[in-house]
Scaffold this motif. Structure first.
Motif, PDB file in Angstrom:
ATOM      1  N   ASP A   1     -12.682  12.841  -5.942  1.00 50.15           N
ATOM      2  CA  ASP A   1     -13.510  12.479  -3.888  1.00 50.15           C
ATOM      3  C   ASP A   1     -13.725  14.468  -4.205  1.00 50.15           C
ATOM      4  O   ASP A   1     -13.302  15.361  -4.556  1.00 50.15           O
ATOM      5  CB  ASP A   1     -12.236  13.004  -3.062  1.00 50.15           C
ATOM      6  CG  ASP A   1     -11.153  11.436  -3.051  1.00 50.15           C
ATOM      7  OD1 ASP A   1     -12.367  10.790  -3.682  1.00 50.15           O
ATOM      8  OD2 ASP A   1      -9.830  11.761  -3.286  1.00 50.15           O
TER       9      ASP A   1
ATOM     10  N   ALA B   1      -6.860   6.581   4.471  1.00 45.08           N
ATOM     11  CA  ALA B   1      -7.566   5.587   3.425  1.00 45.08           C
ATOM     12  C   ALA B   1      -8.919   5.764   3.539  1.00 45.08           C
ATOM     13  O   ALA B   1      -9.251   5.186   2.617  1.00 45.08           O
ATOM     14  CB  ALA B   1      -6.225   4.249   3.737  1.00 45.08           C
ATOM     15  N   ALA B   2      -9.539   6.010   4.607  1.00 44.97           N
ATOM     16  CA  ALA B   2     -10.816   6.376   4.962  1.00 44.97           C
ATOM     17  C   ALA B   2     -11.569   7.080   5.517  1.00 44.97           C
ATOM     18  O   ALA B   2     -10.423   7.408   6.187  1.00 44.97           O
ATOM     19  CB  ALA B   2     -11.879   4.760   5.118  1.00 44.97           C
ATOM     20  N   ARG B   3     -12.829   7.618   5.622  1.00 43.70           N
ATOM     21  CA  ARG B   3     -12.943   8.435   6.297  1.00 43.70           C
ATOM     22  C   ARG B   3     -12.748   8.452   7.624  1.00 43.70           C
ATOM     23  O   ARG B   3     -13.423   7.583   8.213  1.00 43.70           O
ATOM     24  CB  ARG B   3     -14.627   9.745   6.524  1.00 43.70           C
ATOM     25  CG  ARG B   3     -14.566  10.331   6.847  1.00 43.70           C
ATOM     26  CD  ARG B   3     -13.815  12.342   6.592  1.00 43.70           C
ATOM     27  NE  ARG B   3     -14.836  13.330   7.081  1.00 43.70           N
ATOM     28  CZ  ARG B   3     -14.501  13.107   7.943  1.00 43.70           C
ATOM     29  NH1 ARG B   3     -13.357  13.765   8.737  1.00 43.70           N
ATOM     30  NH2 ARG B   3     -15.167  15.092   7.600  1.00 43.70           N
TER      31      ARG B   3
ATOM     32  N   LYS C   1     -10.911  -0.341  -1.211  1.00 42.70           N
ATOM     33  CA  LYS C   1     -11.143   0.274  -2.882  1.00 42.70           C
ATOM     34  C   LYS C   1     -11.991  -0.571  -3.284  1.00 42.70           C
ATOM     35  O   LYS C   1     -11.050  -1.415  -3.591  1.00 42.70           O
ATOM     36  CB  LYS C   1     -10.528   1.382  -3.870  1.00 42.70           C
ATOM     37  CG  LYS C   1      -9.140   2.170  -2.595  1.00 42.70           C
ATOM     38  CD  LYS C   1     -10.306   3.189  -1.571  1.00 42.70           C
ATOM     39  CE  LYS C   1      -9.180   3.823  -0.874  1.00 42.70           C
ATOM     40  NZ  LYS C   1      -8.499   3.549  -0.007  1.00 42.70           N
TER      41      LYS C   1
ATOM     42  N   GLY D   1      -4.757  10.556   1.422  1.00 40.13           N
ATOM     43  CA  GLY D   1      -3.373   9.894   0.003  1.00 40.13           C
ATOM     44  C   GLY D   1      -4.446   8.851  -1.177  1.00 40.13           C
ATOM     45  O   GLY D   1      -5.833   9.333  -0.795  1.00 40.13           O
ATOM     46  N   MET D   2      -3.163   8.776  -2.231  1.00 36.24           N
ATOM     47  CA  MET D   2      -3.672   8.183  -2.993  1.00 36.24           C
ATOM     48  C   MET D   2      -2.379   7.926  -3.636  1.00 36.24           C
ATOM     49  O   MET D   2      -1.826   8.294  -3.618  1.00 36.24           O
ATOM     50  CB  MET D   2      -4.815   9.360  -3.973  1.00 36.24           C
ATOM     51  CG  MET D   2      -4.457  10.196  -4.542  1.00 36.24           C
ATOM     52  SD  MET D   2      -5.712  11.501  -4.834  1.00 36.24           S
ATOM     53  CE  MET D   2      -5.866  11.947  -3.226  1.00 36.24           C
ATOM     54  N   ALA D   3      -2.753   6.535  -4.068  1.00 34.93           N
ATOM     55  CA  ALA D   3      -1.559   6.020  -5.014  1.00 34.93           C
ATOM     56  C   ALA D   3      -1.062   6.401  -5.876  1.00 34.93           C
ATOM     57  O   ALA D   3       0.191   6.692  -6.724  1.00 34.93           O
ATOM     58  CB  ALA D   3      -2.131   4.452  -5.304  1.00 34.93           C
TER      59      ALA D   3
ATOM     60  N   PHE E   1       0.548  -1.599  -0.086  1.00 29.92           N
ATOM     61  CA  PHE E   1      -0.086  -0.135  -0.111  1.00 29.92           C
ATOM     62  C   PHE E   1       0.883   0.776   0.297  1.00 29.92           C
ATOM     63  O   PHE E   1       1.848   1.546   0.968  1.00 29.92           O
ATOM     64  CB  PHE E   1      -0.747   0.284   1.111  1.00 29.92           C
ATOM     65  CG  PHE E   1      -1.682   0.894   1.141  1.00 29.92           C
ATOM     66  CD1 PHE E   1      -2.875   1.037   0.594  1.00 29.92           C
ATOM     67  CD2 PHE E   1      -3.010   1.165   2.573  1.00 29.92           C
ATOM     68  CE1 PHE E   1      -4.060   1.867   0.605  1.00 29.92           C
ATOM     69  CE2 PHE E   1      -3.806   1.724   2.774  1.00 29.92           C
ATOM     70  CZ  PHE E   1      -4.833   2.392   1.230  1.00 29.92           C
ATOM     71  N   ASN E   2       0.369   2.497  -1.151  1.00 28.99           N
ATOM     72  CA  ASN E   2       1.318   2.981  -0.506  1.00 28.99           C
ATOM     73  C   ASN E   2       1.231   4.428   0.179  1.00 28.99           C
ATOM     74  O   ASN E   2       2.310   4.340   1.009  1.00 28.99           O
ATOM     75  CB  ASN E   2       0.105   4.790  -1.533  1.00 28.99           C
ATOM     76  CG  ASN E   2       1.460   5.975  -2.543  1.00 28.99           C
ATOM     77  OD1 ASN E   2       2.680   5.936  -2.223  1.00 28.99           O
ATOM     78  ND2 ASN E   2       0.865   6.561  -2.251  1.00 28.99           N
TER      79      ASN E   2
ATOM     80  N   LYS F   1     -16.680   9.373  -7.628  1.00 29.00           N
ATOM     81  CA  LYS F   1     -16.460   8.206  -8.601  1.00 29.00           C
ATOM     82  C   LYS F   1     -17.341   6.872  -8.089  1.00 29.00           C
ATOM     83  O   LYS F   1     -18.146   6.409  -7.006  1.00 29.00           O
ATOM     84  CB  LYS F   1     -15.030   7.525  -7.968  1.00 29.00           C
ATOM     85  CG  LYS F   1     -14.593   7.784  -6.845  1.00 29.00           C
ATOM     86  CD  LYS F   1     -13.124   7.935  -6.665  1.00 29.00           C
ATOM     87  CE  LYS F   1     -12.100   8.172  -5.258  1.00 29.00           C
ATOM     88  NZ  LYS F   1     -10.906   8.443  -5.580  1.00 29.00           N
TER      89      LYS F   1
ATOM     90  N   CYS G   1       4.295   7.210   3.265  1.00 30.53           N
ATOM     91  CA  CYS G   1       3.718   8.499   2.922  1.00 30.53           C
ATOM     92  C   CYS G   1       3.912   9.297   4.711  1.00 30.53           C
ATOM     93  O   CYS G   1       2.586   8.876   5.446  1.00 30.53           O
ATOM     94  CB  CYS G   1       2.494   8.383   2.855  1.00 30.53           C
ATOM     95  SG  CYS G   1       2.401   8.348   1.776  1.00 30.53           S
TER      96      CYS G   1
ATOM     97  N   VAL H   1      -4.763  11.196   7.622  1.00 31.16           N
ATOM     98  CA  VAL H   1      -3.956  11.085   6.086  1.00 31.16           C
ATOM     99  C   VAL H   1      -4.340  11.307   4.576  1.00 31.16           C
ATOM    100  O   VAL H   1      -5.066   9.704   5.242  1.00 31.16           O
ATOM    101  CB  VAL H   1      -2.773  10.273   6.439  1.00 31.16           C
ATOM    102  CG1 VAL H   1      -1.655   9.407   4.725  1.00 31.16           C
ATOM    103  CG2 VAL H   1      -2.524   9.735   7.582  1.00 31.16           C
TER     104      VAL H   1
HETATM  105  C1  J2J Z   1     -11.462  10.128   3.101  1.00 30.02           C
HETATM  106  N1  J2J Z   1     -11.369   9.380   1.992  1.00 30.02           N
HETATM  107  C2  J2J Z   1      -9.912   8.515   2.124  1.00 30.02           C
HETATM  108  C3  J2J Z   1      -8.926  10.055   4.012  1.00 30.02           C
HETATM  109  C4  J2J Z   1      -8.080   7.803   1.507  1.00 30.02           C
HETATM  110  C5  J2J Z   1      -2.471   7.717   1.932  1.00 30.02           C
HETATM  111  C6  J2J Z   1      -3.523   7.005   3.034  1.00 30.02           C
HETATM  112  C7  J2J Z   1      -4.593   6.542   1.828  1.00 30.02           C
HETATM  113  C8  J2J Z   1      -4.242   6.186   0.792  1.00 30.02           C
HETATM  114  C9  J2J Z   1      -5.124   5.430  -0.347  1.00 30.02           C
HETATM  115  C10 J2J Z   1      -2.573   7.012   0.073  1.00 30.02           C
HETATM  116  C11 J2J Z   1      -8.976   8.754   3.585  1.00 30.02           C
HETATM  117  N2  J2J Z   1     -10.801   9.995   4.210  1.00 30.02           N
HETATM  118  N3  J2J Z   1      -8.321  10.213   5.034  1.00 30.02           N
HETATM  119  O1  J2J Z   1      -2.287   6.123  -1.361  1.00 30.02           O
HETATM  120  O2  J2J Z   1      -0.850   7.095   0.226  1.00 30.02           O
HETATM  121  C12 J2J Z   1     -10.085   8.074  -0.195  1.00 30.02           C
HETATM  122  C13 J2J Z   1     -10.084   9.624  -1.786  1.00 30.02           C
HETATM  123  C14 J2J Z   1      -8.668   8.828  -2.491  1.00 30.02           C
HETATM  124  C15 J2J Z   1      -8.232   6.999  -2.281  1.00 30.02           C
HETATM  125  C16 J2J Z   1      -7.138   6.673  -2.879  1.00 30.02           C
HETATM  126  C17 J2J Z   1      -1.687   7.476   0.773  1.00 30.02           C
HETATM  127  N4  J2J Z   1      -7.783   8.493   2.226  1.00 30.02           N
HETATM  128  N5  J2J Z   1      -9.274   8.381   1.156  1.00 30.02           N
HETATM  129  O3  J2J Z   1      -5.904   5.418   0.614  1.00 30.02           O
HETATM  130  O4  J2J Z   1      -4.897   4.949  -3.638  1.00 30.02           O
HETATM  131  O5  J2J Z   1     -11.391   8.647  -2.221  1.00 30.02           O
HETATM  132  O6  J2J Z   1      -4.662   5.114  -1.067  1.00 30.02           O
HETATM  133  O7  J2J Z   1      -9.217   8.829  -3.454  1.00 30.02           O
HETATM  134  O8  J2J Z   1      -6.047   2.606  -1.962  1.00 30.02           O
HETATM  135  O9  J2J Z   1      -9.213   6.590  -1.117  1.00 30.02           O
HETATM  136  O10 J2J Z   1      -7.546   5.576  -2.073  1.00 30.02           O
HETATM  137  P1  J2J Z   1      -5.848   4.262  -2.248  1.00 30.02           P
END
Ligand code: J2J
Length: 548
Positions: free
Chosen positions: A424, A318-320, A450, A342-344, A245-246, A441, A251, A340
């Motif tokens: 988002d 990774a989620a809310r 996801k 983030g997104m990959a 996971f990224n 999305k 991160c 945090v």
């Molecule tokens: C709400 N939605 C979130 C948050 C990601 C660090 C942390 C997480 C990821 C990740 C990552 C969220 N609240 N705090 O790559 O480096 C949702 C959004 C986003 C999607 C990306 C990292 N944090 N999300 O979760 O590529 O919808 O990366 O666009 O798996 O997770 O998902 P992913």
């Protein structure tokens, strides 16, 4: 600057020059991190896995030896290698050896099965696949042999553990024999603008998309995050979520910690008792989890008798994360919460260690780089007024400009001037902090995992009883969201269990199976004739039993 590749669009040359001039891009190679740190602090502990410990000197030596072994196996610069390893030191050793070689790890998740792996093999033309003998009671060896048989390009299968009689399967341990490493013939050197790794996107288009990341941008991603987290040689990072996971990788994660000369401890499972025992034993200072783990960690902290005084920062993302749960983290664990988002694909938002509690508990942070550009737009692409909700578009020194081998997605996922459409829905405070309020999305975020609704619907339609299918998110107290399938059937609807078995037999990762099944006589349509998922979600919200 890297010449344009037909496989993925990089940044425009002048943009790259701007990122270099600003010091974001430093022309450093990811594969040089272990040796660079070994020169500075050879005897400091770099990596811990159970009873096994690597000093930086030992890490650099093992990576060098593994680099040579992979070369002699036949791997070369630019080759793609699917890596599907759980949290163990071998992941880290292999990853840096591939970087030294200039080969490209393709990050599969531990739960991925035939469908996902076949897709990765096909799209990347991978020549290698590295996997564990067994993980989560699943024996990977026969499926791995079958994957290789189905993909002639996939010549090298490497197993961490025992090949168990599979001819040609290479035991990982044989690549680290402990002899003096033999030199690798000099070839075209790896360049910082080269493709360094391929990450998997959560996806919304029916098949997982691959995200190209370079040495340049990925190294900066980790460094920018490490700066916000103030990592240094005394930092001890516990890798709890999957390393693939990224979030866990960069991160700041493993890369950010090693770049700073700190210690990485790999945690074999996210189980709170295991993780908190490691925090205690190894003096962990920072770790990262997803929201569903938080209540379990808080409970274990109360009853488990662990000394958590070393823990300074708990990252949650990774989620809310619910605001009220967020407020309990600091007092219960005696550490700082860091949200945090983030997104990959790139953009990373963190709350600051000195941000006011209110900001830390109610926002998902702000971009880690001054080079990150953020735009919030409405459905027509027009910027929204300050303080209003809009779709987040972003561009910057570590955000992709296009997916790997997917030029057809350029129009739908990127603006003509290179902004990535995140899907988002976000609000921005005057301080720049973002609050994630929803999603445009077609995806389900199951506690951080996801699920691409279109992908799963395609598989559901293959069931003989199913005539139409729609997968939507349903609110869940434990995971935040679960998946609900609305099915139009030509006979008795398959049960949740039956569908799980059906999808597993099709080779799909288990987390994609619907948590709930609702049989309906027809699916509601929007005026333009698309399935009206908002109406379906509303039905779930209103009466719980949507069949009414
Ligand atoms: C709400 N939605 C979130 C948050 C990601 C660090 C942390 C997480 C990821 C990740 C990552 C969220 N609240 N705090 O790559 O480096 C949702 C959004 C986003 C999607 C990306 C990292 N944090 N999300 O979760 O590529 O919808 O990366 O666009 O798996 O997770 O998902 P992913």
């Amino acid at each position: 600057h890297r010449p344009p590749s037909p496989d993925w669009p990089g940044w425009p040359a002048e943009t790259g020059e701007r990122y270099r001039a600003a010091g974001y891009w430093r022309d450093e190679l990811l594969g040089d991190i272990p040796a660079r740190q070994a020169a500075l602090r050879p005897d400091a502990i770099a990596l811990v896995d159970g009873p096994r410990r690597w000093t930086y000197a030992r890490l650099a030596a093992d990576v060098a030896e593994l680099h040579g072994s992979l070369y002699r196996l036949g791997l070369r610069r630019g080759d793609r290698v699917i890596v599907q390893l759980p949290n163990q030191a071998e992941f880290v050793l292999l990853w840096f050896a591939l970087q030294r070689l200039g080969a490209v790890p393709v990050h599969a998740l531990p739960g991925h099965r035939r469908q996902e792996l076949t897709h990765l093999a096909r799209v990347t033309g991978a020549v290698g696949y590295v996997f564990p003998e067994r993980h989560a009671r699943y024996d990977h060896r026969r499926p791995a042999a079958e994957l290789a048989a189905a993909h002639p390009a996939l010549k090298h299968t490497v197993v961490v553990g025992d090949p168990g009689g599979h001819v040609g399967m290479v035991p990982f341990a044989s690549l680290l024999g402990g002899e003096a490493p033999r030199p690798v013939p000099a070839e075209a050197p790896v360049a910082a603008d080269d493709l360094a790794l391929l990450l998997l996107s959560g996806g919304t288009t029916g098949t997982p998309k691959l995200i190209p990341r370079t040495h340049q941008d990925y190294g900066y991603n980790a460094r920018a995050a490490a700066d916000v987290c103030r990592l240094g040689p005394a930092s001890v990072y516990l890798a709890v979520l999957p390393i693939a996971f990224n979030f866990t990788m960069s991160c700041p994660g493993i890369l950010g910690t090693l770049q700073a000369g700190g210690t990485v401890v790999v945690c074999p499972s996210p189980d709170p008792a295991t993780a908190l025992a490691l925090v205690d034993r190894e003096g962990v200072t920072i770790t990262a989890v997803n929201p569903p783990l938080v209540p379990h960690w808080l409970r274990e902290a109360q009853v488990g008798g662990h000394d958590l005084s070393s823990l300074a920062v708990l990252q949650v993302g990774a989620a809310r994360l619910a605001d009220d749960l967020a407020r309990r983290v600091g007092p219960s664990l005696g550490c700082r919460l860091q949200q945090v988002f983030g997104m990959a694909e790139g953009l990373l938002n963190l709350t600051g260690l000195d941000d006011p509690d209110e900001i830390v508990c109610t926002t998902q942070g702000r971009p880690v780089s001054p080079g990150d550009e953020v735009l919030l737009v409405d459905g027509d692409g027009t910027p929204v007024a300050e303080g209003r909700t809009g779709e987040l578009l972003t561009r910057g020194p570590y955000t992709l400009r296009g997916y790997y081998r997917s030029p057809e997605l350029a129009g739908s996922h990127f603006t003509p001037d290179g902004f990535y459409r995140t899907g988002d829905l976000v609000r921005r405070l005057p301080t720049g902090h973002l609050s994630v309020v929803g999603r445009a999305k077609d995806q389900i975020n199951r506690g951080g995992e996801k699920i691409d609704a279109t992908e799963v619907e395609g598989h559901l339609l293959a069931h003989t009883a199913v005539e139409a299918a729609a997968l939507v998110a349903v609110a869940d107290t434990e995971l935040g969201e679960r998946s609900a399938a609305f099915l139009v059937c030509n006979g008795p609807a398959p049960s949740v269990r039956e569908l799980a078995r059906f999808l597993r037999d099709r080779g799909l990762a288990a987390y994609k199976a619907p948590d709930r099944v609702h049989e309906v006589t027809e699916l509601p349509l929007t005026p333009v004739g698309k399935i009206d998922k908002n109406a379906l979600r509303q039905r779930l919200q209103e009466n719980g039993t949507p069949d009414a």
